[in-house]
Design an enzyme around this catalytic site. Sequence first.
Site, PDB file in Angstrom:
ATOM      1  N   THR A 189      -9.048  -4.405  -5.391  1.00 39.77           N
ATOM      2  CA  THR A 189      -8.561  -5.430  -6.295  1.00 39.77           C
ATOM      3  C   THR A 189      -8.925  -6.807  -5.756  1.00 39.77           C
ATOM      4  O   THR A 189      -9.159  -6.987  -4.563  1.00 39.77           O
ATOM      5  CB  THR A 189      -7.038  -5.320  -6.475  1.00 39.77           C
ATOM      6  OG1 THR A 189      -6.413  -5.239  -5.188  1.00 39.77           O
ATOM      7  CG2 THR A 189      -6.674  -4.083  -7.280  1.00 39.77           C
ATOM      8  N   ASP A 223      -4.839  -3.051 -10.648  1.00 38.49           N
ATOM      9  CA  ASP A 223      -4.234  -1.745 -10.375  1.00 38.49           C
ATOM     10  C   ASP A 223      -4.454  -0.798 -11.550  1.00 38.49           C
ATOM     11  O   ASP A 223      -4.728   0.400 -11.366  1.00 38.49           O
ATOM     12  CB  ASP A 223      -2.727  -1.898 -10.118  1.00 38.49           C
ATOM     13  CG  ASP A 223      -2.430  -2.701  -8.868  1.00 38.49           C
ATOM     14  OD1 ASP A 223      -3.167  -2.536  -7.887  1.00 38.49           O
ATOM     15  OD2 ASP A 223      -1.472  -3.481  -8.882  1.00 38.49           O
ATOM     16  N   HIS A 250       4.183  -7.833 -10.811  1.00 39.03           N
ATOM     17  CA  HIS A 250       3.407  -6.799 -11.503  1.00 39.03           C
ATOM     18  C   HIS A 250       3.816  -5.398 -11.031  1.00 39.03           C
ATOM     19  O   HIS A 250       2.994  -4.511 -10.913  1.00 39.03           O
ATOM     20  CB  HIS A 250       1.902  -7.026 -11.324  1.00 39.03           C
ATOM     21  CG  HIS A 250       1.418  -6.892  -9.908  1.00 39.03           C
ATOM     22  ND1 HIS A 250       1.822  -7.705  -8.892  1.00 39.03           N
ATOM     23  CD2 HIS A 250       0.534  -6.017  -9.347  1.00 39.03           C
ATOM     24  CE1 HIS A 250       1.220  -7.357  -7.771  1.00 39.03           C
ATOM     25  NE2 HIS A 250       0.443  -6.328  -8.014  1.00 39.03           N
TER      26      HIS A 250
END
Length: 291
Positions: A189, A223, A250
Amino acid sequence: MLLGLAANRLHHHTEDAALFAFLRACEPGIRELQLGLHAVGRTHDAIVAAGLLQGYAPLVRYPYGRDGGLMKLVAEVVGMEGPGRTLDGAIYLIDPVDPSSIFPEALALKRQCVIHGKPFLSTVASARDWVEMERIHAGLPPDPQADGLHDYGAQTLALIAHDAMKAEMLAFADRHFDVLSRFSHRVATGTTGLRLNELAWNRGWPTDRYWVQRFHSGPLGGDAQIADLVLERRCHRVIFFEDPHVARQHETDIQLLERAVTTATYDAVCTTSPKVAQRWCEAARRREAGV
């Protein structure tokens, strides 16, 4: 070594269920390691009914989950006074659509494993990989049945770290660059991917090639993008250094990735502890070298 053991109903209510697949593959290794298993009631009863681990004294029955069995495992991950009351980790084969998988004790079991640097093994692939890792560290010969888990040249690796763990991830990647570079493909990420690519280029990786493919940052959906790869069986191993002490905006995206991993239970290995990831890399080297 002592592990807690639990499995949602999906994973033990048919003859070919995930719990039994794990035990059939790993029973010899479990016996070789003399691995103690504190099994929650229904999981224990299913093992006995299936005729697995017969006569194995280190398999101990705990109360049903509704009677506090899983809660007791959480306390033992933290550590309790008395012989055999501290677990070295937990195997919890999760059905992502079973409501009990998000009960407080289920979430706490994982959280306490992460906090205390202990393995939390929520898929068949993760549990099989861990048993093989410990066999290698015990000086036992590689299990040919586990060769597929170590075919890194045909696998994709995901490297993810929360903000407080990014320095730990970079140190881990630097220390084990040789092992991680064996994978055919690596993904990460946002910021973690940027820093990993910079690390790789500083180590001599060709500057015209990315060492990792970068997805969005976690809060912007990275993700979820990696979860899709896992569901499509195009990402095989996830190393996710989580910070369990910080509330994340998140959080639902993080849970989405975790649910994807447990959905791909036979194919996805997930590691959430730097200590366990370190031990896996050491075992990977030893396994390849045949020592």
